[in-house]
Design a protein around this motif. Sequence first.
Motif, PDB file in Angstrom:
ATOM      1  N   GLU A 188     -13.251  10.729  -4.555  1.00  0.00           N
ATOM      2  CA  GLU A 188     -12.977  12.138  -4.276  1.00  0.00           C
ATOM      3  C   GLU A 188     -11.797  12.321  -3.331  1.00  0.00           C
ATOM      4  OE1 GLU A 188     -15.839  13.291  -0.504  1.00  0.00           O
ATOM      5  OE2 GLU A 188     -16.498  13.846  -2.527  1.00  0.00           O
ATOM      6  N   ILE A 189     -11.062  13.384  -3.581  1.00  0.00           N
ATOM      7  CA  ILE A 189     -10.063  13.888  -2.644  1.00  0.00           C
ATOM      8  C   ILE A 189     -10.526  15.285  -2.278  1.00  0.00           C
ATOM      9  CG2 ILE A 189      -7.672  14.550  -2.259  1.00  0.00           C
ATOM     10  CD1 ILE A 189      -6.822  12.541  -4.351  1.00  0.00           C
ATOM     11  N   ASN A 190     -10.977  15.446  -1.050  1.00  0.00           N
ATOM     12  CA  ASN A 190     -11.598  16.691  -0.636  1.00  0.00           C
ATOM     13  C   ASN A 190     -10.616  17.530   0.160  1.00  0.00           C
ATOM     14  OD1 ASN A 190     -13.569  18.591  -0.363  1.00  0.00           O
ATOM     15  ND2 ASN A 190     -14.788  17.459   1.123  1.00  0.00           N
ATOM     16  N   GLY A 191     -10.331  18.732  -0.327  1.00  0.00           N
ATOM     17  CA  GLY A 191      -9.433  19.631   0.377  1.00  0.00           C
ATOM     18  C   GLY A 191      -7.984  19.466  -0.055  1.00  0.00           C
ATOM     19  N   ALA A 192      -7.128  20.228   0.603  1.00  0.00           N
ATOM     20  CA  ALA A 192      -5.707  20.264   0.252  1.00  0.00           C
ATOM     21  C   ALA A 192      -4.960  19.159   0.982  1.00  0.00           C
ATOM     22  CB  ALA A 192      -5.113  21.627   0.573  1.00  0.00           C
ATOM     23  N   GLN A 193      -5.216  17.933   0.592  1.00  0.00           N
ATOM     24  CA  GLN A 193      -4.527  16.810   1.209  1.00  0.00           C
ATOM     25  C   GLN A 193      -3.015  16.934   0.974  1.00  0.00           C
ATOM     26  OE1 GLN A 193      -5.684  14.418   3.063  1.00  0.00           O
ATOM     27  NE2 GLN A 193      -7.902  14.628   2.816  1.00  0.00           N
ATOM     28  N   PRO A 194      -2.206  16.588   1.959  1.00  0.00           N
ATOM     29  CA  PRO A 194      -0.752  16.648   1.781  1.00  0.00           C
ATOM     30  C   PRO A 194      -0.261  15.537   0.857  1.00  0.00           C
ATOM     31  CG  PRO A 194      -1.283  15.685   3.902  1.00  0.00           C
ATOM     32  CD  PRO A 194      -2.585  16.172   3.323  1.00  0.00           C
ATOM     33  N   TYR A 195       0.968  15.687   0.431  1.00  0.00           N
ATOM     34  CA  TYR A 195       1.547  14.726  -0.515  1.00  0.00           C
ATOM     35  C   TYR A 195       1.483  13.298   0.010  1.00  0.00           C
ATOM     36  CZ  TYR A 195       4.926  12.155  -3.275  1.00  0.00           C
ATOM     37  OH  TYR A 195       5.519  11.203  -4.065  1.00  0.00           O
ATOM     38  N   SER A 196       1.770  13.097   1.292  1.00  0.00           N
ATOM     39  CA  SER A 196       1.792  11.739   1.838  1.00  0.00           C
ATOM     40  C   SER A 196       0.440  11.053   1.698  1.00  0.00           C
ATOM     41  CB  SER A 196       2.223  11.767   3.311  1.00  0.00           C
ATOM     42  OG  SER A 196       1.338  12.571   4.076  1.00  0.00           O
ATOM     43  N   ASN A 197      -0.647  11.810   1.885  1.00  0.00           N
ATOM     44  CA  ASN A 197      -1.981  11.232   1.741  1.00  0.00           C
ATOM     45  C   ASN A 197      -2.295  10.883   0.296  1.00  0.00           C
ATOM     46  OD1 ASN A 197      -2.115  11.807   4.444  1.00  0.00           O
ATOM     47  ND2 ASN A 197      -4.054  12.922   4.339  1.00  0.00           N
ATOM     48  N   VAL A 198      -1.966  11.800  -0.615  1.00  0.00           N
ATOM     49  CA  VAL A 198      -2.237  11.544  -2.025  1.00  0.00           C
ATOM     50  C   VAL A 198      -1.388  10.382  -2.519  1.00  0.00           C
ATOM     51  CG1 VAL A 198      -2.277  12.541  -4.349  1.00  0.00           C
ATOM     52  CG2 VAL A 198      -2.881  13.965  -2.372  1.00  0.00           C
ATOM     53  N   LYS A 199      -0.146  10.318  -2.076  1.00  0.00           N
ATOM     54  CA  LYS A 199       0.733   9.202  -2.451  1.00  0.00           C
ATOM     55  C   LYS A 199       0.139   7.879  -1.985  1.00  0.00           C
ATOM     56  CE  LYS A 199       5.326   7.284  -1.440  1.00  0.00           C
ATOM     57  NZ  LYS A 199       5.497   6.670  -2.764  1.00  0.00           N
ATOM     58  N   GLN A 200      -0.397   7.860  -0.767  1.00  0.00           N
ATOM     59  CA  GLN A 200      -0.988   6.629  -0.249  1.00  0.00           C
ATOM     60  C   GLN A 200      -2.176   6.196  -1.099  1.00  0.00           C
ATOM     61  OE1 GLN A 200      -1.833   6.600   3.963  1.00  0.00           O
ATOM     62  NE2 GLN A 200      -3.389   5.014   3.750  1.00  0.00           N
ATOM     63  N   ILE A 201      -3.000   7.156  -1.497  1.00  0.00           N
ATOM     64  CA  ILE A 201      -4.141   6.852  -2.361  1.00  0.00           C
ATOM     65  C   ILE A 201      -3.672   6.255  -3.682  1.00  0.00           C
ATOM     66  CG2 ILE A 201      -6.006   7.901  -3.715  1.00  0.00           C
ATOM     67  CD1 ILE A 201      -6.207   9.995  -1.405  1.00  0.00           C
ATOM     68  N   ILE A 202      -2.685   6.909  -4.303  1.00  0.00           N
ATOM     69  CA  ILE A 202      -2.187   6.462  -5.599  1.00  0.00           C
ATOM     70  C   ILE A 202      -1.563   5.081  -5.489  1.00  0.00           C
ATOM     71  CG2 ILE A 202      -0.478   6.905  -7.407  1.00  0.00           C
ATOM     72  CD1 ILE A 202      -0.954   9.919  -6.870  1.00  0.00           C
ATOM     73  N   ASP A 203      -0.734   4.873  -4.486  1.00  0.00           N
ATOM     74  CA  ASP A 203      -0.077   3.571  -4.322  1.00  0.00           C
ATOM     75  C   ASP A 203      -1.099   2.461  -4.104  1.00  0.00           C
ATOM     76  OD1 ASP A 203       2.421   4.670  -4.661  1.00  0.00           O
ATOM     77  OD2 ASP A 203       2.865   4.805  -2.515  1.00  0.00           O
ATOM     78  N   THR A 204      -2.141   2.755  -3.325  1.00  0.00           N
ATOM     79  CA  THR A 204      -3.193   1.760  -3.099  1.00  0.00           C
ATOM     80  C   THR A 204      -3.898   1.411  -4.395  1.00  0.00           C
ATOM     81  OG1 THR A 204      -3.546   2.499  -0.819  1.00  0.00           O
ATOM     82  CG2 THR A 204      -5.341   1.284  -1.865  1.00  0.00           C
ATOM     83  N   LEU A 205      -4.230   2.426  -5.178  1.00  0.00           N
ATOM     84  CA  LEU A 205      -4.928   2.191  -6.440  1.00  0.00           C
ATOM     85  C   LEU A 205      -4.035   1.455  -7.436  1.00  0.00           C
ATOM     86  CD1 LEU A 205      -6.811   5.595  -6.830  1.00  0.00           C
ATOM     87  CD2 LEU A 205      -7.807   3.374  -6.235  1.00  0.00           C
ATOM     88  N   LEU A 206      -2.771   1.829  -7.515  1.00  0.00           N
ATOM     89  CA  LEU A 206      -1.857   1.145  -8.425  1.00  0.00           C
ATOM     90  C   LEU A 206      -1.715  -0.322  -8.032  1.00  0.00           C
ATOM     91  CD1 LEU A 206       0.951   3.829  -8.917  1.00  0.00           C
ATOM     92  CD2 LEU A 206      -0.715   3.060 -10.624  1.00  0.00           C
ATOM     93  N   GLY A 207      -1.672  -0.594  -6.723  1.00  0.00           N
ATOM     94  CA  GLY A 207      -1.602  -1.981  -6.264  1.00  0.00           C
ATOM     95  C   GLY A 207      -2.837  -2.767  -6.659  1.00  0.00           C
ATOM     96  N   GLN A 208      -4.001  -2.110  -6.575  1.00  0.00           N
ATOM     97  CA  GLN A 208      -5.239  -2.780  -6.976  1.00  0.00           C
ATOM     98  C   GLN A 208      -5.271  -3.024  -8.476  1.00  0.00           C
ATOM     99  OE1 GLN A 208      -8.339  -0.299  -5.423  1.00  0.00           O
ATOM    100  NE2 GLN A 208      -7.978  -0.888  -3.297  1.00  0.00           N
ATOM    101  N   ILE A 209      -4.766  -2.060  -9.238  1.00  0.00           N
ATOM    102  CA  ILE A 209      -4.715  -2.239 -10.692  1.00  0.00           C
ATOM    103  C   ILE A 209      -3.789  -3.396 -11.056  1.00  0.00           C
ATOM    104  CG2 ILE A 209      -3.913  -1.176 -12.844  1.00  0.00           C
ATOM    105  CD1 ILE A 209      -4.798   1.547 -11.624  1.00  0.00           C
ATOM    106  N   GLN A 210      -2.613  -3.419 -10.453  1.00  0.00           N
ATOM    107  CA  GLN A 210      -1.635  -4.474 -10.757  1.00  0.00           C
ATOM    108  C   GLN A 210      -2.132  -5.845 -10.286  1.00  0.00           C
ATOM    109  OE1 GLN A 210       1.826  -2.899  -8.820  1.00  0.00           O
ATOM    110  NE2 GLN A 210       2.056  -1.217 -10.312  1.00  0.00           N
ATOM    111  N   GLY A 211      -2.944  -5.851  -9.223  1.00  0.00           N
ATOM    112  CA  GLY A 211      -3.473  -7.112  -8.723  1.00  0.00           C
ATOM    113  C   GLY A 211      -4.737  -7.568  -9.408  1.00  0.00           C
ATOM    114  N   GLY A 212      -5.216  -6.755 -10.350  1.00  0.00           N
ATOM    115  CA  GLY A 212      -6.415  -7.143 -11.088  1.00  0.00           C
ATOM    116  C   GLY A 212      -7.709  -6.738 -10.418  1.00  0.00           C
ATOM    117  N   GLY A 213      -7.610  -6.010  -9.309  1.00  0.00           N
ATOM    118  CA  GLY A 213      -8.828  -5.601  -8.609  1.00  0.00           C
ATOM    119  C   GLY A 213      -9.539  -4.456  -9.290  1.00  0.00           C
TER     120      GLY A 213
END
Length: 221
Positions: A194-219
Amino acid sequence: AIYFSGGFGGGTNVAPTQPTAQPEETVERSPIRPVDENDHIKGNPNAPIVIVEFSDYDCPFCKKFHETMNNVMRDYGSTGQVAWVYRHFPLEQIHPNAPGIALASECVADLAGNDGFWAFTDLIFGERENNAFTNTTKLSEYAVKAGADKVAFETCVSEGRFIDDVEEDFQEGVNAGVSGTPYSLVLVGGQQLEINGAQPYSNVKQIIDTLLGQIQGGGIE
């Protein structure tokens, strides 16, 4: 405006401070329905990360988060990494016109397709001040700009043709534990975060980058 009776409790959420997506198993919730061709989707439907947002057209925090998500799609949607799905959660008790605006958006989607829906939605959020309600006298104007026929649009709205679709989205949100807007679920590798509330772009970007890194790393598969 079209009004629903009852069941629209809760208020808009301010953005929490934590910058990470949270697992949404903390309370008893029903899973949301799978994304399909009936959804309003911006970006690649087969993207590895899909963000499903429950939103209210007259919510000031939703206006802010809409800008954030447009920036997310600018940076990640064009590469096919992220898709954005819009579902309705009009909070009638504090935004009495929101259900009617949601209905109008569904009429535009029916008449002008997915691109028309997003164009209309951008106009709704973009043409009002942050703490102002939507000028509903301009809905027909926005619909025409988005590609819908004016007479067909006004007929669709007056008949309440898609009110059940809006109500179904809202009830789905209630069952999923949504209590305010904006509320987003990040679908990735069979997980819902979940992303709760109007998170700013920097927070959403951090979430996405973390998830993409996990996907690319096979996690995450």
